[in-house]
Design an enzyme around this catalytic site. Structure first.
Site, PDB file in Angstrom:
ATOM      1  CB  VAL A  80      -0.891   0.027   1.217  1.00 40.31           C
ATOM      2  CG1 VAL A  80      -1.939  -1.181   1.306  1.00 40.31           C
ATOM      3  CG2 VAL A  80      -0.284   0.073   2.349  1.00 40.31           C
ATOM      4  CD  GLU A  81      -0.674   5.493   1.809  1.00 45.74           C
ATOM      5  OE1 GLU A  81      -0.515   6.206   0.643  1.00 45.74           O
ATOM      6  OE2 GLU A  81      -1.304   5.903   2.736  1.00 45.74           O
ATOM      7  N   GLY A  82       1.853   3.032  -2.482  1.00 49.32           N
ATOM      8  CA  GLY A  82       2.925   2.889  -3.387  1.00 49.32           C
ATOM      9  C   GLY A  82       3.611   1.433  -3.281  1.00 49.32           C
TER      10      GLY A  82
END
Length: 766
Positions: free
Chosen positions: A453-455
């Site tokens: 997540v978040e990249g």
């Protein structure tokens, strides 16, 4: 001689006379620069311009000022934050039964949901003016970390509203009307927010989202207004199944020119009540057997008024910049908090288990194979906590360092995976049997969530850290790019010429200083301190200068191809990251007063980072396509070869021994790990056994000697061991009573949960 003088005069004229220099040097170089300049999309350009640089820029410049670095004050808690940590947080931790939450209910119990709402756990970043807690990033991180040491599911539920989401975006970009209406409702728990960014095709890449909004006329509350007709299909949205208000990212278009003359306005963020007509939520995902709410949201031909855009109409098309600047909360606070909690739990519990679990009459933590795993856990946890603190320092100063938060997210989540793997290696069957007393299983299963997540980590390492860092942190490249894009050619040439001369002086100095440091082993470099860490400061300064040198020639040689050479750019990103992590370790060691008990951890960490830097450079030189330039750079930077060694066996052994020693040092390293003084508690049962065995260490020592003499059989434990020791008169009657209690705790601690026939089937989810 005359020829030499003539050459010198010509060089002086060439570089000293501005008009000549611009015509013969700067103009051709500017043309070349424009050709090799990496092509930047609008979203890439906005990403480059978002956020701040901080200590990363010093490291990338090749000239880190360690004295100024040490002057940076570490963040502290306010009285209000400390009171919340001591009271509301501790109360919440005592309420959590993670096995019941994950394996039985698949949800947080109603009393925890109510407690989170009423005590404002969802409002840590909201201003007090709107009823929030207005906590610092340091307090936010501490709270999420402590919760994560107890339950990943509860921690994720708390962290999401306090990171990228409606509360964060409204605080920074919302209109006054939006703030006054929504923030108090979010603060008191009336509304639960989620933010819908990711989808099957796009992931965390907002630039690739297929979701659209078309500006048009439509009906809202019985009137025709100008608004947006939306279509979206989102998934992986945390809190979506229970959210009452939906933050939505989409691409906005204005084909009829209703609000301007531009058709493609770009990424936009809006706030939509979930009960609004056409909004669909409720379906859940099951993210790696965790119980936090995560699911889908869709909308077809959903019409909203323009003033539902976060920030109002003026922020139409500015969503990408908003998202990039707000990602620092997730990348710099929330996900690193989960990783650090993993490190604290792994170190404290593995140290205890390594002492409590006996084999051949010795704690298993005394065997070198186990010590190798334990040393990795303890050394890596020291890095995790150091990096968490340094990044929080930047955030508490009001900085939004995009490169640093990307490094923090990537490396800390990867290190979290490492410590959990090693902890599982040591615990073996104790770690894999899920039940109320398993403190590793759910965290182990959940590790890939933070990785993706978040990249996703692969893209963060290969594209963002160096790709963005090389331009943002370099003292001249971004300014040169801006000059090259100036439509006024003469103004562009003058500005570029000035920057180019500074850049040439910078590069020339790096060549000679790198060669000097390489030849001398950096022994003439300065250090802000004395003692064993002084040598590390010298080498880190040298590696900083080498990174500056190699990056310049890599960008000059490869130009726009460098960002496509992801393996090469990832290695240079690794160098920058390990420089930052090593800095964090040194800063923590100084901030905490150079604790003697930390020396083994510091040596392990710094040897690990320097070795990783050396390996990154080795891989870069071996694979750089221009072989002549690669050899030249290697000879300049490492004339005697790359000679950094990994941590010594002694470091692993010393750390393992320290992990099995109770006291202040162990508590300082694992303060985020929650345990309850209860023999039936998830972590408490192991902690109490560990304490009991240390308290009666002398009794166990006597028993081991008796076993060696043959007075007691070697295969006894629990009550049988106590009876045999008493019969052999190795212990007194009073000591037997104490030993019986300790053995009961020990046997329970090394045991695993089991369930009666049919008990697990009754809780079957599918």
């Amino acid at each position: 001689m005359e020829i030499l003088i003539l050459i010198i005069v010509l060089l002086v004229l060439l570089f000293a006379v501005a008009e000549i220099r611009r015509s013969l040097i700067s103009r051709p170089v500017l043309a070349l620069f424009k050709r090799v300049l990496p092509p930047l999309s609008d979203t890439e350009r906005e990403a480059m311009q978002s956020g701040d640089t901080w200590w990363d820029a010093d490291l990338f410049s090749g000239r880190p000022d360690w004295h100024e670095f040490h002057k940076i004050a570490a963040p502290t808690f306010t009285d209000k934050e400390q009171a919340f940590i001591d009271n509301q947080l501790e109360t919440l931790l005592g309420m959590i039964n993670d096995f019941k939450i994950v394996q039985q209910d698949r949800d947080l119990p109603p009393e925890i949901w109510d407690f989170l709402r009423t005590e404002k756990f969802f409002a840590m970043t909201i201003s007090e003016d709107f009823g929030g807690l207005a906590f610092s990033p340091a307090a936010n991180s501490h709270i999420v970390s402590r919760i994560a040491s107890r339950s990943i599911s509860v921690a994720v539920t708390v962290m999401v509203p306090n990171s990228l989401g409606p509360g964060e975006l409204l605080t920074h970009y919302g209109t006054d009307e939006q703030k006054k209406y929504w923030l108090p409702r979010l603060a008191n728990g009336t509304d639960i927010p989620c933010f819908a960014l990711t989808g099957t095709e796009a992931g965390s890449d907002a630039g690739a989202i297929p979701d659209t909004g078309i500006i048009c006329k439509g009906e809202h509350e019985g009137e025709e207004v100008t608004g947006i007709r939306l279509n979206w299909d989102k998934r992986y949205i945390t809190l979506a199944p229970v959210a009452t208000v939906l933050g939505l990212a989409f691409k906005l278009y204005d084909p009829d020119g209703l609000i301007g003359d531009k058709e493609d306005l770009g990424i936009t963020c809006a706030l939509i009540p979930v009960k609004h007509k056409g909004v669909k939520t409720g379906d859940r995902h099951l993210p790696l057997d965790q119980a936090f709410m995560n699911g889908t949201t869709t909308g077809k031909d959903v019409f909203i008024p323009l003033d539902w855009i976060i920030g109002g109409q003026d922020y139409a098309g500015k969503g990408w910049r908003m998202l990039m600047e707000s990602l620092s909360a997730g990348r710099g606070i929330s996900l690193p908090a989960l990783a650090t909690a993993t490190g604290h739990v792994a170190q404290r519990m593995t140290g205890a288990y390594g002492y409590v679990r006996q084999q051949f009459g010795l704690p298993i933590g005394k065997f070198e194979g186990v010590q190798a795993a334990m040393g990795t856990i303890g050394g890596t946890n020291y890095i995790l906590e150091s990096m968490r603190r340094l990044t929080l320092t930047a955030l508490c100063e009001g900085k939004s360092p995009s490169v640093i938060t990307a490094m923090t997210k990537y490396h800390m989540t990867e290190m979290g995976r490492t410590v959990m793997d090693r902890a599982m290696d040591v615990h073996a069957g104790k770690g894999i049997q899920l039940g109320p007393k398993n403190y590793l299983g759910h965290g182990y299963i959940a590790m890939p969530i933070s990785i993706t997540v978040e990249g996703a980590n692969i893209l963060t390492r290969s594209l963002i850290i160096f790709g963005q860092g090389a331009i943002r942190c370099h003292p001249y490249v971004l300014k040169e790019m801006e000059a090259a894009n100036n439509p006024d050619e003469e103004a562009a040439l003058r500005e570029f010429d000035s920057l180019l001369m500074k850049h040439l002086r910078f590069t020339t100095a790096n060549v000679f200083s790198s060669l000097w440091m390489g030849l001398t082993g950096a022994r003439f470099n300065g250090s802000p301190v004395s003692g064993f860490t002084a040598r590390y400061y010298q080498q880190l300064t040298r590696m900083s200068r080498t990174l500056a040198l190699v990056s310049d020639f890599a960008m000059l040689s490869l130009g726009g191809d460098l960002k496509r050479k992801e393996m090469l750019s990832a290695r240079l990103g690794d160098v920058l990251s390990h420089l930052y992590m090593a800095s964090a370790v040194l800063k923590r060691y100084e901030d905490e007063g150079r604790q003697k008990g930390d020396i083994a951890f510091v040596e392990y960490a710094l040897d690990y980072h320097l070795h990783a830097i050396g390996e990154a450079f080795r891989g870069f030189y071996a694979n750089f396509p221009n072989r002549i330039l690669a050899c030249a750079l290697r000879l300049i930077s490492f004339p005697w070869g790359i000679r950094f060694s990994p941590p010594a066996d002694r470091s692993y052994q010393d750390i393992a021994d320290l992990m099995m020693e109770p006291g202040v040092n162990r508590d300082r390293h694992t303060f985020l790990c929650y345990w309850k003084d209860d023999s039936d508690d998830m972590t408490g049962h192991m902690e109490l056994a560990f304490q009991a065995m240390h308290e009666h260490a002398e009794l166990y020592k006597r028993i081991r000697k008796a076993i060696k003499r043959g007075d007691i059989a070697e295969d006894l434990n629990g009550d049988n061991l106590v009876k045999a020791a008493r019969k052999a008169e190795v212990i007194s009657a009073e000591e037997a009573k104490a030993l019986k209690t300790a053995e009961k705790l020990r046997v329970s601690a090394i045991g695993v949960d089991s369930f009666k026939p049919g008990a697990l089937e009754k809780n079957k989810f599918f």
